[in-house]
Design an enzyme around this catalytic site. Structure first.
Site, mmCIF file in Angstrom:
data_model
loop_
_atom_site.group_PDB
_atom_site.id
_atom_site.type_symbol
_atom_site.label_atom_id
_atom_site.label_comp_id
_atom_site.label_asym_id
_atom_site.label_seq_id
_atom_site.Cartn_x
_atom_site.Cartn_y
_atom_site.Cartn_z
ATOM 1 N N VAL A 117 75.504 -52.716 56.635
ATOM 2 C CA VAL A 117 74.066 -52.499 56.781
ATOM 3 C C VAL A 117 73.902 -51.412 57.825
ATOM 4 C CG1 VAL A 117 71.836 -53.540 57.243
ATOM 5 C CG2 VAL A 117 73.695 -54.950 56.357
ATOM 6 N N ARG A 124 74.035 -39.406 59.930
ATOM 7 C CA ARG A 124 75.475 -39.524 60.184
ATOM 8 C C ARG A 124 75.951 -40.936 59.885
ATOM 9 N NH1 ARG A 124 78.356 -38.292 66.038
ATOM 10 N NH2 ARG A 124 80.464 -39.016 65.501
ATOM 11 N N TYR A 125 75.212 -41.934 60.374
ATOM 12 C CA TYR A 125 75.595 -43.323 60.116
ATOM 13 C C TYR A 125 75.543 -43.636 58.624
ATOM 14 C CZ TYR A 125 75.056 -44.298 65.156
ATOM 15 O OH TYR A 125 75.172 -44.312 66.517
ATOM 16 N N SER A 267 66.835 -52.390 61.292
ATOM 17 C CA SER A 267 67.682 -51.559 62.148
ATOM 18 C C SER A 267 67.082 -50.188 62.421
ATOM 19 C CB SER A 267 69.071 -51.398 61.519
ATOM 20 O OG SER A 267 69.014 -50.645 60.325
ATOM 21 N N ARG A 304 79.599 -33.470 58.034
ATOM 22 C CA ARG A 304 79.919 -34.705 57.317
ATOM 23 C C ARG A 304 79.152 -34.732 55.992
ATOM 24 N NH1 ARG A 304 81.745 -39.080 60.008
ATOM 25 N NH2 ARG A 304 82.950 -37.498 61.099
ATOM 26 N N ARG A 331 67.075 -51.243 51.721
ATOM 27 C CA ARG A 331 66.252 -52.374 52.164
ATOM 28 C C ARG A 331 64.866 -51.869 52.533
ATOM 29 N NH1 ARG A 331 67.883 -56.885 56.698
ATOM 30 N NH2 ARG A 331 68.144 -55.051 58.031
ATOM 31 N N GLU A 421 66.122 -65.807 54.654
ATOM 32 C CA GLU A 421 66.124 -65.783 56.114
ATOM 33 C C GLU A 421 64.854 -66.378 56.715
ATOM 34 O OE1 GLU A 421 66.461 -61.686 57.215
ATOM 35 O OE2 GLU A 421 64.732 -61.068 56.031
ATOM 36 N N GLY A 446 70.818 -65.262 56.455
ATOM 37 C CA GLY A 446 70.691 -64.448 57.656
ATOM 38 C C GLY A 446 70.352 -65.357 58.821
ATOM 39 N N PRO A 530 79.752 -54.848 60.972
ATOM 40 C CA PRO A 530 78.991 -53.888 61.781
ATOM 41 C C PRO A 530 79.482 -52.454 61.745
ATOM 42 C CG PRO A 530 80.500 -55.115 63.178
ATOM 43 C CD PRO A 530 80.648 -55.686 61.790
#
Length: 712
Positions: A117, A124-125, A267, A304, A331, A421, A446, A530
């Site tokens: 996630v 970049r992530y 996030s 990248r 999401r 959740e 969750g 993670p």
């Protein structure tokens, strides 16, 4: 802010230009069609959205009153369950059924594996996560504590490298045993018409050989498969590792993150049109396949990009491709929040969930129109969080049905991920799945948000246990078990993912290897990790455990966890807490809140590794913040602590957090600075915690982030 009129909608110019000029060209959807359809979506479904939120508040008020009226009396579980049925919180369960979802890609339906996630606002992530489909086993064993210790600073440790190679050879013997030989003794790998040869020996299970690259007599790589997951053995005698290996093996690559959730929700910190455009821009690049980013590392500029598919040759000489990227979900946000990016005809902010549904689906059309992209089966995968019960799942289904109609897509193109959740979803899970039985391709547990909702829902029942003890109570086991039980009962195996939650300590990989095997053992065919590193290590568990065999065994058991157990409120039954215990618990919560909120409000960082009170780095997002804030709010409400003690804890911990962020040049101190917007936001999350809808952090965080952006 400049707004443009779009079919009675007042749209921020930046978002309107992005949709018209970047998103829609190439989709066969015109701007007029898009905005007219979106205006219809807002007009027809906003009233239903508001009604669902009002229903949440109505049920919560009744639950609060029930507990208040029984203060001082022993909790009566039977009466409580009957009450929840009477008010419609707990709905009748219908007959058995199987989901009817079709056109699901094999990464979701057929191959269990880790799931990442990642905040899609960070290009970049996002690229790193998509490229985490494959990872080096050598690298992750060498670079983490997975083999019992961490690498020492300095250059390459040949002794540690040798330990890694030995460990990997043992792993290969476990997953790909040879007939009468060991990979540890191997000197030569080759391929002939019958498959793989290792010093003249065959695999005990020849079907585990898939293909190779290079010369069959001396391949550059050999591709194997176990439990649906690929493992690539790479050979290069000029490589620093390969030149010292008797077989020339330079690396072992594991298929790792089978799926990734590109997150627009917990996030990220997206509060206005500029933030939404950035979020959607990265999703657009992922769906077109052209997203790239540049960054500095070691004095060099690195670009990248997304990893392309790779070609291999089978033993019979035929060539095939292996997808190079993780299959991506997106999401969306939940039903609660609105966003100032668009105003409706009456000047009200539109619901952000409707905006996400329309934009992320339209963007995904680019993937549907190309070959070799994300979905090979013509599907768009959307995770929908924070749903409260079957009627809210049904509403999500209705939203995407209308979005598909507006955009000219076949019904059920959009597949739905239901995050289990919120408690009203947990106790009604079967009916939630039924409400979207043609779309469901994912359910998960969750624990974090689920605990936050548990505290808020039962706020008036009494003081809760300390945080570490809440997850030791029986309700959590029942919740985790029922999710799998119901998923299997509703026919998800072979069609959809049953998932488990995050490993939240990214530096503790040895502990993860020990504990997280429990997720596939529990029958979950995906679980959150993670980082790409953690994905490669967690992939080992799916080689050790045949998840579909586990699901079959669980299904044959015929028993399901009891709803009554899930409804067991984790209150503090024995409160032998010293004043020091109480203050330490409050300070621990306050430190976590401050460490997360200061980055959210001041820097727009929605997810980060935050050192806890013991300087252990923990993954924090809005779900973890929700637990901590609701927990202090609960203790404050029931007199375990008072407001002066809470504020003293926040002021003390603000200085601790300042020290933990001393190396961040963009950081703004909170210690001794009650005027800090981040400090005020953190305090409001607690002091106004009981009044927050479902205990969510978004309303407070959005308010303060917008205020902060207005000052810069």
């Amino acid at each position: 802010m400049t707004r443009l009129d779009k079919h009675s909608l007042q749209v921020d110019r930046r978002l309107a230009s992005f949709v018209d000029e970047d998103v829609l060209p190439g989709t066969d959807v015109t701007p007029d069609q898009f905005w007219d359809g979106f205006a219809r979506l807002v007009r027809e479904l906003s009233p239903k959205n508001r009604d669902l939120l009002a229903r949440r508040e109505e049920l919560q008020a009744k639950i609060d009153a029930w507990h208040i009226n029984r203060r001082g009396e022993p909790h009566d579980p039977k009466a409580y369950k009957a009450f929840l049925e009477e008010i419609g919180y707990l709905v009748p369960e219908g007959p058995n059924f199987k989901i009817e979802t079709t056109n699901v890609d094999p990464e979701i339906s057929k191959v269990p594996g880790p799931q990442l996630v990642v905040p899609v606002m960070n290009a970049r992530y996002a690229i790193n996560a998509a490229n985490a489909r494959f990872g080096s086993l050598y690298d992750v064993l060498y670079g983490t504590d997975a083999i019992g210790s961490r690498p020492k600073p300095g250059g390459y440790d040949t002794g540690r490298g040798a330990r890694v190679v030995t460990r990997v050879r043992v792993i290969l013997d476990d997953f790909f045993p040879l007939d009468g030989a060991s990979h540890g003794d191997a000197k030569r790998y080759s391929v002939d018409a019958e498959g793989l040869l290792v010093d003249g020996h065959r695999l005990e299970h020849p079907s585990k050989f898939v293909g190779y690259q290079g010369d069959a007599a001396s391949p550059d790589s050999v591709l194997l498969v176990n439990n649906g997951l690929h493992v690539e053995l790479q050979f290069d005698r000029d490589h620093p590792i390969g030149r010292h290996d008797q077989a020339g093996m330079s690396d072992v690559i594991l298929e790792s993150a089978m799926t990734t959730i590109m997150d627009c929700e917990d996030s990220v910190a997206a509060v206005d049109a500029a933030d939404k455009v950035l979020t959607y821009s990265n999703w657009l690049g992922l769906m077109k396949g052209d997203l790239e980013t540049q960054f500095k590392k070691g004095g060099k500029t690195i670009t990248r990009r997304l990893t392309p598919d790779r070609e291999f040759t089978r033993a019979d000489g035929t060539v095939f491709k292996l997808k190079g990227r993780s299959l991506m979900w997106v999401r969306n946000v939940g039903h609660l929040m609105t966003n100032p990016a668009i105003l409706d005809g009456e000047g009200n902010e539109v619901f952000e969930g409707l905006l996400d549904a329309m934009c992320t689906t339209a963007i995904a059309i680019h993937d549907l129109k190309r070959e070799g992209g994300n979905s090979d089966h013509g599907s768009v995968y959307v995770v929908k969080p924070k749903l409260h019960g079957p009627e809210e799942v049904a509403f999500s289904d209705e939203v995407f049905t209308l979005v598909e109609e507006i955009l000219g897509l076949p019904q059920y193109t959009v597949k739905l991920g239901i995050m289990d959740e919120e408690r009203r979803t947990s106790v009604n899970l079967k009916e939630c799945i039924r409400a979207a039985k043609h779309r469901v391709a994912f359910i998960n547990t969750g624990f974090l948000d689920r605990t936050g909702d548990e505290i808020h829902t039962s706020m008036e029942a009494g003081p809760f246990s300390r945080k570490d003890f809440i997850k030791r109570k029986g309700w959590i086991t029942a919740y985790e078990n029922q999710n799998v039980d119901v998923g299997i009962e509703c026919g998800l195996p072979g069609r959809a993912q049953i998932g488990k939650g995050m490993w939240a300590i990214p530096d503790e990989m040895a502990a993860m290897l020990k504990e997280k095997i429990g997720h596939p053992m529990a029958g979950a065919n995906c679980a959150w990790v993670p980082s790409p590193t953690a994905a490669t290590l967690h992939a080992l568990h799916y080689h050790q455990v045949d998840v579909f065999e586990r699901q079959a065994a669980i299904g044959k058991g015929g028993k399901r966890a009891f709803v009554e157990s899930i409804l067991d409120i984790p209150l503090a039954t024995y409160r032998a807490w010293s004043p020091e215990d109480i203050i330490r618990e409050v300070e621990n919560n306050a430190q976590g809140i401050l460490g997360y909120v200061v980055r959210w409000v001041d820097q727009g960082v929605g997810c980060s590794t935050v050192p806890d009170i013991n300087n252990v780095g923990l993954m924090e997002d809005r779900a973890t913040c929700r637990i901590s804030a609701q927990h202090i709010a609960n203790w404050l409400h029931h007199g375990v602590v008072n407001e002066d003690q809470v504020m003293a804890a926040f002021r003390k911990m603000a200085k601790v957090v300042d020290g933990q962020n001393a190396g961040d040049l963009a950081y703004e101190r909170m210690g001794g600075n009650d005027e800090s917007l981040a400090f005020q936001a953190a305090c409001d999350l607690v002091l106004k915690g009981r009044a927050q809808p479902s205990g969510y952090t978004e309303p407070v965080l959005h308010e303060y982030r917008l205020a902060k952006k207005a000052t810069t």
